[in-house]
Design a protein around this motif. Sequence first.
Motif, PDB file in Angstrom:
ATOM      1  N   ARG A  16       0.741  -1.242  -0.183  1.00 31.81           N
ATOM      2  CA  ARG A  16      -0.092  -0.066  -0.134  1.00 31.81           C
ATOM      3  C   ARG A  16       0.723   1.226   0.006  1.00 31.81           C
ATOM      4  O   ARG A  16       0.594   2.311   0.881  1.00 31.81           O
ATOM      5  N   ILE A  17       1.815   1.127  -0.986  1.00 31.39           N
ATOM      6  CA  ILE A  17       2.668   2.579  -0.850  1.00 31.39           C
ATOM      7  C   ILE A  17       2.597   2.710  -2.561  1.00 31.39           C
ATOM      8  O   ILE A  17       2.747   2.100  -3.441  1.00 31.39           O
ATOM      9  N   SER A  18       2.284   4.101  -2.541  1.00 30.66           N
ATOM     10  CA  SER A  18       2.130   4.514  -4.176  1.00 30.66           C
ATOM     11  C   SER A  18       3.573   4.815  -4.636  1.00 30.66           C
ATOM     12  O   SER A  18       4.593   5.507  -3.947  1.00 30.66           O
ATOM     13  N   VAL A  19       3.529   4.452  -5.852  1.00 32.50           N
ATOM     14  CA  VAL A  19       4.961   4.424  -6.688  1.00 32.50           C
ATOM     15  C   VAL A  19       4.571   4.841  -8.178  1.00 32.50           C
ATOM     16  O   VAL A  19       4.086   4.169  -8.704  1.00 32.50           O
ATOM     17  N   ASP A  20       5.135   5.825  -8.280  1.00 32.79           N
ATOM     18  CA  ASP A  20       5.009   6.347  -9.634  1.00 32.79           C
ATOM     19  C   ASP A  20       5.823   5.626 -10.651  1.00 32.79           C
ATOM     20  O   ASP A  20       6.846   5.014 -10.168  1.00 32.79           O
ATOM     21  N   GLU A  21       5.705   5.896 -11.948  1.00 33.83           N
ATOM     22  CA  GLU A  21       6.494   5.307 -12.996  1.00 33.83           C
ATOM     23  C   GLU A  21       8.144   5.494 -12.868  1.00 33.83           C
ATOM     24  O   GLU A  21       8.940   4.779 -13.016  1.00 33.83           O
ATOM     25  N   ALA A  22       8.403   6.786 -12.851  1.00 36.98           N
ATOM     26  CA  ALA A  22       9.740   6.754 -12.645  1.00 36.98           C
ATOM     27  C   ALA A  22      10.469   6.476 -11.348  1.00 36.98           C
ATOM     28  O   ALA A  22      11.484   5.851 -11.613  1.00 36.98           O
ATOM     29  N   LYS A  23       9.645   6.403 -10.137  1.00 39.35           N
ATOM     30  CA  LYS A  23      10.320   5.924  -9.081  1.00 39.35           C
ATOM     31  C   LYS A  23      10.332   4.485  -9.167  1.00 39.35           C
ATOM     32  O   LYS A  23      11.138   3.704  -8.665  1.00 39.35           O
ATOM     33  N   ALA A  24       9.426   3.714  -9.641  1.00 41.57           N
ATOM     34  CA  ALA A  24       9.193   2.371 -10.090  1.00 41.57           C
ATOM     35  C   ALA A  24      10.517   1.841 -10.897  1.00 41.57           C
ATOM     36  O   ALA A  24      11.180   0.786 -10.635  1.00 41.57           O
ATOM     37  N   GLU A  25      10.760   2.546 -12.102  1.00 43.27           N
ATOM     38  CA  GLU A  25      12.096   2.143 -12.725  1.00 43.27           C
ATOM     39  C   GLU A  25      13.281   2.195 -11.948  1.00 43.27           C
ATOM     40  O   GLU A  25      14.046   1.483 -12.127  1.00 43.27           O
ATOM     41  N   LYS A  26      13.596   3.263 -11.212  1.00 44.35           N
ATOM     42  CA  LYS A  26      14.679   3.668 -10.248  1.00 44.35           C
ATOM     43  C   LYS A  26      14.624   2.591  -9.457  1.00 44.35           C
ATOM     44  O   LYS A  26      15.907   1.788  -9.068  1.00 44.35           O
ATOM     45  N   LEU A  27      13.595   2.346  -8.466  1.00 44.82           N
ATOM     46  CA  LEU A  27      13.490   1.234  -7.784  1.00 44.82           C
ATOM     47  C   LEU A  27      13.936  -0.416  -8.480  1.00 44.82           C
ATOM     48  O   LEU A  27      14.573  -1.331  -7.683  1.00 44.82           O
ATOM     49  N   ALA A  28      13.508  -0.498  -9.499  1.00 45.45           N
ATOM     50  CA  ALA A  28      13.804  -1.684 -10.104  1.00 45.45           C
ATOM     51  C   ALA A  28      15.253  -1.934 -10.492  1.00 45.45           C
ATOM     52  O   ALA A  28      15.896  -2.864 -10.207  1.00 45.45           O
ATOM     53  N   GLY A  29      15.754  -0.908 -10.953  1.00 41.36           N
ATOM     54  CA  GLY A  29      17.275  -0.763 -11.248  1.00 41.36           C
ATOM     55  C   GLY A  29      18.064  -0.992  -9.748  1.00 41.36           C
ATOM     56  O   GLY A  29      19.216  -1.729  -9.828  1.00 41.36           O
ATOM     57  N   ASP A  30      17.380  -0.427  -8.892  1.00 42.73           N
ATOM     58  CA  ASP A  30      18.459  -0.406  -7.549  1.00 42.73           C
ATOM     59  C   ASP A  30      18.285  -2.044  -7.082  1.00 42.73           C
ATOM     60  O   ASP A  30      19.240  -2.475  -6.332  1.00 42.73           O
ATOM     61  N   LEU A  31      17.082  -2.601  -7.046  1.00 44.82           N
ATOM     62  CA  LEU A  31      17.025  -3.778  -6.571  1.00 44.82           C
ATOM     63  C   LEU A  31      17.645  -4.901  -7.420  1.00 44.82           C
ATOM     64  O   LEU A  31      18.193  -5.939  -6.714  1.00 44.82           O
ATOM     65  N   ASN A  32      17.695  -4.712  -8.430  1.00 42.60           N
ATOM     66  CA  ASN A  32      18.223  -5.469  -9.418  1.00 42.60           C
ATOM     67  C   ASN A  32      19.909  -5.619  -9.097  1.00 42.60           C
ATOM     68  O   ASN A  32      20.664  -6.522  -9.078  1.00 42.60           O
TER      69      ASN A  32
END
Length: 95
Positions: A16-32
């Motif tokens: 239940r955390i809102s993540v916009d598209e730009a943050k989602a892409e950055k988060l995916a890169g960080d997690l990877n």
Amino acid sequence: MTIDLKTIKHISKLSRISVDEAKAEKLAGDLNSIFKFIEKLNELKTDNVEPLTSVAETTLRLRGDEVKSENIKEEIIKNSPKENKDFFVVPKVVE
């Protein structure tokens, strides 16, 4: 293991955390990048390595048990909100 945008959005929905598209892409890169580092760590040969509690091989210094204050019961009891000569009396919290 790789994380894609679909997984990020699913995790954000579950938490239940809102993540916009730009943050989602950055988060995916960080997690990877974190998962790649973990995979590198898994390649290490640790068969003959014993687990550590600390990198500094020290032992704790022991000290003797010494009584530093004697007969201070009266001093402690006089701080009680209610007067009592044997116990520290406080207001009731649980009914």
